[in-house]
Design a protein around this motif. Structure first.
Motif, PDB file in Angstrom:
ATOM      1  N   GLU A  35       1.647  19.600   6.184  1.00  0.00           N
ATOM      2  CA  GLU A  35       1.644  18.793   7.727  1.00  0.00           C
ATOM      3  C   GLU A  35       2.785  17.894   7.284  1.00  0.00           C
ATOM      4  O   GLU A  35       3.613  16.862   6.207  1.00  0.00           O
ATOM      5  N   THR A  36       4.096  18.027   8.181  1.00  0.00           N
ATOM      6  CA  THR A  36       5.342  17.108   9.070  1.00  0.00           C
ATOM      7  C   THR A  36       5.043  15.587   9.073  1.00  0.00           C
ATOM      8  O   THR A  36       4.229  15.381  10.089  1.00  0.00           O
ATOM      9  N   LEU A  37       5.183  14.818   8.742  1.00  0.00           N
ATOM     10  CA  LEU A  37       4.788  12.833   8.450  1.00  0.00           C
ATOM     11  C   LEU A  37       3.279  12.835   9.055  1.00  0.00           C
ATOM     12  O   LEU A  37       3.121  12.933  10.039  1.00  0.00           O
ATOM     13  N   SER A  38       2.752  11.868   7.981  1.00  0.00           N
ATOM     14  CA  SER A  38       1.510  12.354   7.647  1.00  0.00           C
ATOM     15  C   SER A  38       1.322  10.657   8.381  1.00  0.00           C
ATOM     16  O   SER A  38       1.260   9.658   7.228  1.00  0.00           O
ATOM     17  N   THR A  39       1.059  10.680  10.076  1.00  0.00           N
ATOM     18  CA  THR A  39       1.676   9.502  10.256  1.00  0.00           C
ATOM     19  C   THR A  39       0.219   8.794   9.862  1.00  0.00           C
ATOM     20  O   THR A  39       0.030   7.441  10.545  1.00  0.00           O
ATOM     21  N   HIS A  40      -0.946   9.831   9.963  1.00  0.00           N
ATOM     22  CA  HIS A  40      -1.899   9.613  10.125  1.00  0.00           C
ATOM     23  C   HIS A  40      -3.000   8.841   9.015  1.00  0.00           C
ATOM     24  O   HIS A  40      -3.887   8.068   8.912  1.00  0.00           O
ATOM     25  N   VAL A  41      -1.703   8.890   8.001  1.00  0.00           N
ATOM     26  CA  VAL A  41      -2.609   7.818   6.569  1.00  0.00           C
ATOM     27  C   VAL A  41      -2.238   6.615   7.383  1.00  0.00           C
ATOM     28  O   VAL A  41      -3.027   5.575   6.779  1.00  0.00           O
ATOM     29  N   ASP A  96       0.837  -1.273  -0.190  1.00  0.00           N
ATOM     30  CA  ASP A  96       0.192  -0.103   0.362  1.00  0.00           C
ATOM     31  C   ASP A  96       0.865   1.086  -0.098  1.00  0.00           C
ATOM     32  O   ASP A  96       1.678   1.327   1.337  1.00  0.00           O
ATOM     33  N   VAL A  97       1.458   1.938  -1.387  1.00  0.00           N
ATOM     34  CA  VAL A  97       1.567   3.496  -1.213  1.00  0.00           C
ATOM     35  C   VAL A  97       1.219   4.380  -1.023  1.00  0.00           C
ATOM     36  O   VAL A  97      -0.178   4.557  -1.697  1.00  0.00           O
ATOM     37  N   PHE A  98       1.207   5.465  -0.558  1.00  0.00           N
ATOM     38  CA  PHE A  98       0.638   6.802  -0.187  1.00  0.00           C
ATOM     39  C   PHE A  98       1.145   7.597  -0.448  1.00  0.00           C
ATOM     40  O   PHE A  98       2.729   7.940  -0.031  1.00  0.00           O
ATOM     41  N   VAL A  99       1.085   8.469  -1.026  1.00  0.00           N
ATOM     42  CA  VAL A  99       1.376  10.091  -1.426  1.00  0.00           C
ATOM     43  C   VAL A  99       1.324  10.861  -1.309  1.00  0.00           C
ATOM     44  O   VAL A  99       0.467  11.831  -1.365  1.00  0.00           O
ATOM     45  N   VAL A 100       2.165  12.004  -0.750  1.00  0.00           N
ATOM     46  CA  VAL A 100       1.533  12.906  -0.164  1.00  0.00           C
ATOM     47  C   VAL A 100       2.162  14.286  -0.914  1.00  0.00           C
ATOM     48  O   VAL A 100       3.063  14.729  -1.105  1.00  0.00           O
ATOM     49  N   ALA A 101       1.304  15.174  -1.400  1.00  0.00           N
ATOM     50  CA  ALA A 101       1.181  15.826  -1.713  1.00  0.00           C
ATOM     51  C   ALA A 101       0.282  17.471  -1.113  1.00  0.00           C
ATOM     52  O   ALA A 101      -0.861  17.407  -0.574  1.00  0.00           O
ATOM     53  N   THR A 102       1.086  18.801  -1.252  1.00  0.00           N
ATOM     54  CA  THR A 102       0.295  20.025  -0.864  1.00  0.00           C
ATOM     55  C   THR A 102       0.088  21.051  -1.832  1.00  0.00           C
ATOM     56  O   THR A 102       0.565  21.205  -3.413  1.00  0.00           O
ATOM     57  N   GLN A 103      -1.463  21.317  -1.971  1.00  0.00           N
ATOM     58  CA  GLN A 103      -2.536  21.737  -3.387  1.00  0.00           C
ATOM     59  C   GLN A 103      -2.190  23.390  -2.872  1.00  0.00           C
ATOM     60  O   GLN A 103      -2.359  23.901  -2.138  1.00  0.00           O
TER      61      GLN A 103
END
Length: 391
Positions: free
Chosen positions: A240-246, A165-172
């Motif tokens: 947000e730094t370190l999106s551990t909630h994901v 399961d891969v999650f990539v985080v970006a900011t709009q």
């Protein structure tokens, strides 16, 4: 190496959350991954065997997103290290400066209004020199990195084709929204209703968006899967730094977080950062802001746990009914966004590792990268030997 007792992790769903930080963070994350493998963990990929000690979820921002894709695509940490130290005989072509520093970008002409002139009242001679900044949104683009991923790393450009399961985080850019690109359409997290999960975006585009660190890289355009319009994205950790909630949204039991943003603390041998110019001052300022976000997140968890324990003890001491006690605790856990069954392992440099602060974040020098890999590896082994996670 003396074995570490990992029985608490067996059969549990484990996530690896990796921060941004360009090459410096990438090398650190690779060292962390190497240590986790040597400890007995399997980094899940399409080629890995089933394991009771498996890291099956990857959450990455910027450089962390790149390393996530290496691991999910089946490249082991030792493969990545060897390829950078000996490119001719490596199993994968390493990232080059040409990939990282490309001026080429998509030619786009989004609509532009006339209501923004930050230099309106500046003297004419000053405006002449600084007005070009209004047409400048980044030194380079991440197109080269996107092409590198498609050419050398990805098994597929579709999140659904990966066993991990891969999650990539970006900011709009044009919104106060954090976007998590993945194969899952989870609801917005309880603590941040502006965060959204998007599906259907090509992996290479999502990573290119996540790695667009301003002002070094220009914002990266991605087609919105809902509206069909182009949205622009910047670095995944600005919101947000370190999106551990994901990882928690993905029902993980253990969350291993890796980052390098430890601020400098005064050392007699180094002296004050004021003597090292603007780059050192800016780096310290960024690290202080990032550390504050991480500390605040961990403090909220500690406060929530303290509230729950206090209420629990009060109910027991006053002999409230068991059913009422459990119901109240469940309500509080939901309201506080706290899952007592999730455990955290934080892997980051200590203040004694101040050498990391001064390392060049963009250097692809093999010797410098080897040092960072070793530091990440050593720190991970140290943390697991000391069992530095919640019981």
């Amino acid at each position: 190496m003396r074995r570490v007792d990992l029985k608490n992790f067996k059969g549990k769903k484990v996530a690896l959350v990796m921060s941004g930080g360009v090459v410096k963070a990438s090398a650190w994350h690779i060292g962390v991954g190497l240590a986790l493998e040597e400890l007995g963990f399997t980094l899940k990929s399409n080629h890995s065997d089933e394991s009771q000690l498996e890291i099956s979820t990857y959450v990455g921002s910027s450089a962390g997103a790149l390393i996530s894709l290496y691991f999910a695509s089946g490249f082991k940490p030792i493969d990545i290290i060897s390829s950078h130290l000996n490119p001719k005989n490596g199993v994968i072509k390493p990232v080059t400066y040409k990939d990282m520093l490309t001026f080429r970008r998509k030619v786009l002409n989004p609509p532009r209004g006339n209501n923004y002139d930050p230099f309106y009242e500046f003297p004419g001679i000053v405006k002449k020199f600084i007005n070009p900044l209004l047409n400048f949104n980044g030194l380079f683009s991440t197109i080269g990195l996107k092409n590198y991923l498609e050419r050398e790393v990805l098994l597929s450009n579709n999140f659904n084709d990966y066993k991990a399961d891969v999650f990539v985080v970006a900011t709009q850019l044009d919104h106060s929204r954090k976007v998590i690109f993945s194969k899952f359409k989870y609801p917005s997290p309880y603590h941040d209703k502006t965060a959204s999960y998007y599906t259907g975006t090509p992996i290479s585009e999502s990573v290119a968006a996540s790695m667009s660190v301003p002002p070094f890289y220009s914002p990266s355009p991605v087609t919105n899967p809902v509206t069909g319009n182009l949205d622009y994205y910047i670095d995944g950790e600005i919101r947000e730094t370190l999106s551990t909630h994901v990882a928690i949204d993905n029902s993980c039991d253990f969350v291993i977080s890796s980052w390098t943003h430890t601020p400098y603390h005064y050392q007699d041998a180094i002296g004050s950062l004021v003597n090292y110019g603007l780059p050192a001052v800016v780096t310290q300022s960024i690290y202080l802001m990032i550390q504050k976000k991480i500390v605040a997140s961990r403090a909220r968890r500690a406060t929530s746990e303290d509230i729950l324990n206090t209420v629990n003890e009060y109910f027991k001491r006053n002999k409230f009914g068991e059913e009422h006690r459990k119901n109240i605790l469940r309500i509080l856990e939901r309201k506080l966004n706290h899952n007592p069954n999730v455990h955290y392992v934080d892997i980051y440099p200590t203040h004694e590792n101040y050498d990391i602060f001064f390392k060049n974040s963009f250097s692809l020098n093999p010797d410098k990268m080897r040092e960072l890999v070793k530091l990440g590896y050593t720190r991970t082994i140290e943390i697991f030997r000391r069992h530095e996670w919640e019981s």
